[in-house]
Design a protein around this motif. Structure first.
Motif, PDB file in Angstrom:
ATOM      1  N   ALA A   1      48.846  36.347  44.491  1.00 23.22           N
ATOM      2  CA  ALA A   1      49.097  36.450  43.151  1.00 23.22           C
ATOM      3  C   ALA A   1      50.110  35.218  42.812  1.00 23.22           C
ATOM      4  O   ALA A   1      49.559  34.339  41.829  1.00 23.22           O
ATOM      5  CB  ALA A   1      49.636  37.672  42.625  1.00 23.22           C
ATOM      6  N   ARG A   2      50.965  34.840  43.395  1.00 27.92           N
ATOM      7  CA  ARG A   2      51.697  33.385  43.339  1.00 27.92           C
ATOM      8  C   ARG A   2      50.889  32.310  43.338  1.00 27.92           C
ATOM      9  O   ARG A   2      50.911  31.257  42.387  1.00 27.92           O
ATOM     10  CB  ARG A   2      52.999  33.396  43.940  1.00 27.92           C
ATOM     11  CG  ARG A   2      54.178  34.489  43.643  1.00 27.92           C
ATOM     12  CD  ARG A   2      55.178  34.521  44.754  1.00 27.92           C
ATOM     13  NE  ARG A   2      55.712  35.651  44.669  1.00 27.92           N
ATOM     14  CZ  ARG A   2      56.945  35.804  44.228  1.00 27.92           C
ATOM     15  NH1 ARG A   2      57.754  34.675  43.783  1.00 27.92           N
ATOM     16  NH2 ARG A   2      57.919  37.034  44.071  1.00 27.92           N
ATOM     17  N   ALA A   3      50.175  32.237  44.423  1.00 28.38           N
ATOM     18  CA  ALA A   3      49.031  31.053  44.491  1.00 28.38           C
ATOM     19  C   ALA A   3      48.079  30.939  43.302  1.00 28.38           C
ATOM     20  O   ALA A   3      47.740  29.957  42.975  1.00 28.38           O
ATOM     21  CB  ALA A   3      48.280  31.148  45.967  1.00 28.38           C
ATOM     22  N   TRP A   4      47.574  32.097  43.082  1.00 21.36           N
ATOM     23  CA  TRP A   4      46.574  31.874  41.917  1.00 21.36           C
ATOM     24  C   TRP A   4      47.078  31.536  40.677  1.00 21.36           C
ATOM     25  O   TRP A   4      46.545  31.039  40.021  1.00 21.36           O
ATOM     26  CB  TRP A   4      45.638  33.269  42.016  1.00 21.36           C
ATOM     27  CG  TRP A   4      44.675  33.389  42.853  1.00 21.36           C
ATOM     28  CD1 TRP A   4      44.677  33.955  43.957  1.00 21.36           C
ATOM     29  CD2 TRP A   4      43.469  33.039  42.587  1.00 21.36           C
ATOM     30  NE1 TRP A   4      43.467  34.035  44.541  1.00 21.36           N
ATOM     31  CE2 TRP A   4      42.673  33.204  43.626  1.00 21.36           C
ATOM     32  CE3 TRP A   4      42.715  32.178  41.419  1.00 21.36           C
ATOM     33  CZ2 TRP A   4      41.041  32.947  43.805  1.00 21.36           C
ATOM     34  CZ3 TRP A   4      41.466  31.896  41.620  1.00 21.36           C
ATOM     35  CH2 TRP A   4      40.633  32.351  42.770  1.00 21.36           C
ATOM     36  N   GLY A   5      48.423  31.843  40.464  1.00 17.70           N
ATOM     37  CA  GLY A   5      49.119  31.710  39.196  1.00 17.70           C
ATOM     38  C   GLY A   5      49.698  30.240  38.993  1.00 17.70           C
ATOM     39  O   GLY A   5      50.313  29.761  37.999  1.00 17.70           O
ATOM     40  N   ALA A   6      49.684  29.443  40.240  1.00 16.18           N
ATOM     41  CA  ALA A   6      50.105  28.009  40.273  1.00 16.18           C
ATOM     42  C   ALA A   6      49.096  27.252  39.605  1.00 16.18           C
ATOM     43  O   ALA A   6      48.701  26.207  40.338  1.00 16.18           O
ATOM     44  CB  ALA A   6      50.413  27.682  41.669  1.00 16.18           C
ATOM     45  N   THR A   7      48.658  27.355  38.397  1.00 13.42           N
ATOM     46  CA  THR A   7      47.544  26.245  38.023  1.00 13.42           C
ATOM     47  C   THR A   7      47.980  24.949  37.728  1.00 13.42           C
ATOM     48  O   THR A   7      47.386  23.879  37.782  1.00 13.42           O
ATOM     49  CB  THR A   7      47.026  27.085  36.637  1.00 13.42           C
ATOM     50  OG1 THR A   7      48.378  27.100  35.819  1.00 13.42           O
ATOM     51  CG2 THR A   7      46.291  28.163  36.718  1.00 13.42           C
TER      52      THR A   7
ATOM     53  N   PRO B   1      58.033  35.229  39.274  1.00 15.36           N
ATOM     54  CA  PRO B   1      57.175  36.152  39.860  1.00 15.36           C
ATOM     55  C   PRO B   1      55.811  35.896  39.368  1.00 15.36           C
ATOM     56  O   PRO B   1      55.517  35.139  38.258  1.00 15.36           O
ATOM     57  CB  PRO B   1      57.972  37.482  39.326  1.00 15.36           C
ATOM     58  CG  PRO B   1      58.683  37.009  38.194  1.00 15.36           C
ATOM     59  CD  PRO B   1      59.151  35.815  38.465  1.00 15.36           C
ATOM     60  N   PRO B   2      54.711  36.508  40.015  1.00 15.17           N
ATOM     61  CA  PRO B   2      53.594  36.438  39.644  1.00 15.17           C
ATOM     62  C   PRO B   2      53.261  36.990  38.376  1.00 15.17           C
ATOM     63  O   PRO B   2      53.930  38.140  37.980  1.00 15.17           O
ATOM     64  CB  PRO B   2      52.553  37.073  40.772  1.00 15.17           C
ATOM     65  CG  PRO B   2      53.503  37.850  41.378  1.00 15.17           C
ATOM     66  CD  PRO B   2      55.027  37.218  41.325  1.00 15.17           C
ATOM     67  N   ALA B   3      52.521  36.601  37.274  1.00 16.32           N
ATOM     68  CA  ALA B   3      52.193  37.085  36.306  1.00 16.32           C
ATOM     69  C   ALA B   3      51.353  38.419  36.276  1.00 16.32           C
ATOM     70  O   ALA B   3      50.367  38.486  37.280  1.00 16.32           O
ATOM     71  CB  ALA B   3      51.430  36.432  35.122  1.00 16.32           C
ATOM     72  N   ALA B   4      51.574  39.388  35.382  1.00 15.06           N
ATOM     73  CA  ALA B   4      50.947  40.802  35.427  1.00 15.06           C
ATOM     74  C   ALA B   4      49.452  40.403  35.491  1.00 15.06           C
ATOM     75  O   ALA B   4      48.693  41.076  35.887  1.00 15.06           O
ATOM     76  CB  ALA B   4      51.466  41.682  34.397  1.00 15.06           C
ATOM     77  N   GLU B   5      48.886  39.457  34.447  1.00 13.38           N
ATOM     78  CA  GLU B   5      47.576  39.211  34.076  1.00 13.38           C
ATOM     79  C   GLU B   5      46.833  38.620  35.475  1.00 13.38           C
ATOM     80  O   GLU B   5      45.710  39.010  35.658  1.00 13.38           O
ATOM     81  CB  GLU B   5      47.609  38.119  33.066  1.00 13.38           C
ATOM     82  CG  GLU B   5      46.034  37.759  32.725  1.00 13.38           C
ATOM     83  CD  GLU B   5      46.220  36.673  31.633  1.00 13.38           C
ATOM     84  OE1 GLU B   5      44.930  35.933  31.411  1.00 13.38           O
ATOM     85  OE2 GLU B   5      47.083  36.163  31.130  1.00 13.38           O
ATOM     86  N   THR B   6      47.679  37.818  36.177  1.00 12.67           N
ATOM     87  CA  THR B   6      47.174  37.217  37.687  1.00 12.67           C
ATOM     88  C   THR B   6      47.034  38.448  38.531  1.00 12.67           C
ATOM     89  O   THR B   6      45.830  38.441  39.108  1.00 12.67           O
ATOM     90  CB  THR B   6      47.776  36.372  38.189  1.00 12.67           C
ATOM     91  OG1 THR B   6      48.423  35.235  37.248  1.00 12.67           O
ATOM     92  CG2 THR B   6      47.544  35.673  39.299  1.00 12.67           C
ATOM     93  N   VAL B   7      47.807  39.224  38.778  1.00 15.03           N
ATOM     94  CA  VAL B   7      47.722  40.342  39.630  1.00 15.03           C
ATOM     95  C   VAL B   7      46.484  41.405  39.179  1.00 15.03           C
ATOM     96  O   VAL B   7      45.860  41.673  40.034  1.00 15.03           O
ATOM     97  CB  VAL B   7      49.030  41.246  39.539  1.00 15.03           C
ATOM     98  CG1 VAL B   7      48.810  42.511  40.517  1.00 15.03           C
ATOM     99  CG2 VAL B   7      50.159  40.351  40.203  1.00 15.03           C
ATOM    100  N   ALA B   8      46.295  41.719  37.812  1.00 17.75           N
ATOM    101  CA  ALA B   8      45.460  42.446  37.456  1.00 17.75           C
ATOM    102  C   ALA B   8      43.853  41.754  37.558  1.00 17.75           C
ATOM    103  O   ALA B   8      42.762  42.462  38.114  1.00 17.75           O
ATOM    104  CB  ALA B   8      45.238  42.580  35.799  1.00 17.75           C
ATOM    105  N   ARG B   9      43.763  40.280  37.352  1.00 15.82           N
ATOM    106  CA  ARG B   9      42.405  39.911  37.655  1.00 15.82           C
ATOM    107  C   ARG B   9      42.206  39.760  39.061  1.00 15.82           C
ATOM    108  O   ARG B   9      41.059  40.087  39.483  1.00 15.82           O
ATOM    109  CB  ARG B   9      42.751  38.381  37.174  1.00 15.82           C
ATOM    110  CG  ARG B   9      41.752  37.820  36.144  1.00 15.82           C
ATOM    111  CD  ARG B   9      41.715  36.487  35.848  1.00 15.82           C
ATOM    112  NE  ARG B   9      42.590  36.268  34.801  1.00 15.82           N
ATOM    113  CZ  ARG B   9      43.360  35.183  34.467  1.00 15.82           C
ATOM    114  NH1 ARG B   9      43.235  34.329  35.297  1.00 15.82           N
ATOM    115  NH2 ARG B   9      43.924  35.125  33.308  1.00 15.82           N
TER     116      ARG B   9
END
Length: 124
Positions: free
Chosen positions: A4-10, A87-95
């Motif tokens: 989730a942290r990796a996906w959130g690193a835009t 921390p990873p965003a809740a939206e990223t974890v949900a996606r």
């Protein structure tokens, strides 16, 4: 949470992402990914692992790495970048959850990468 942290690193753009969290006792919870922008995709380079710094750095490509997580500044090499811990965003974890294959919730099990400290002491 590593993925989730990796996906959130835009903001990091395309390239190699390494997520590292301090696991104490000289080891780190880590995973590495390759990120592309068009389309935005994060591809895992290796599974979540519990590694010492030398083993981790031996698994990463020589190209510059964008480090994420609370241990990134301690593990980065010359030419690498480390983003501040968040921390990873809740939206990223949900996606990520919505895009994952459907699984039987009763078949899910935690994946522990190490024993708890009391177990390690007992086993010596």
């Amino acid at each position: 949470s590593l993925e989730a942290r990796a996906w959130g690193a835009t903001e990091g753009g395309a390239g190699i992402l390494a997520v590292a969290l301090d696991a104490r006792r000289g080891r780190f919870y880590v995973a590495a990914f390759e990120s592309t922008l068009e389309p935005h995709r994060v591809t895992r380079l290796f599974e979540d692992a519990l590694l010492e710094p030398s083993a981790l750095l031996g698994r990463l490509p020589a190209s510059p790495v964008l480090w994420l997580g609370d241990a990134g500044t301690r593990l980065s090499r010359p030419g690498d970048r480390a983003l501040p811990e968040s921390p990873p965003a809740a939206e990223t974890v949900a996606r990520l959850g919505l895009s994952a294959p459907r699984l039987d919730p009763l078949a899910l099990a935690p994946s522990y990468l190490r024993l708890v400290e009391a177990q390690e002491r007992r086993l010596g």
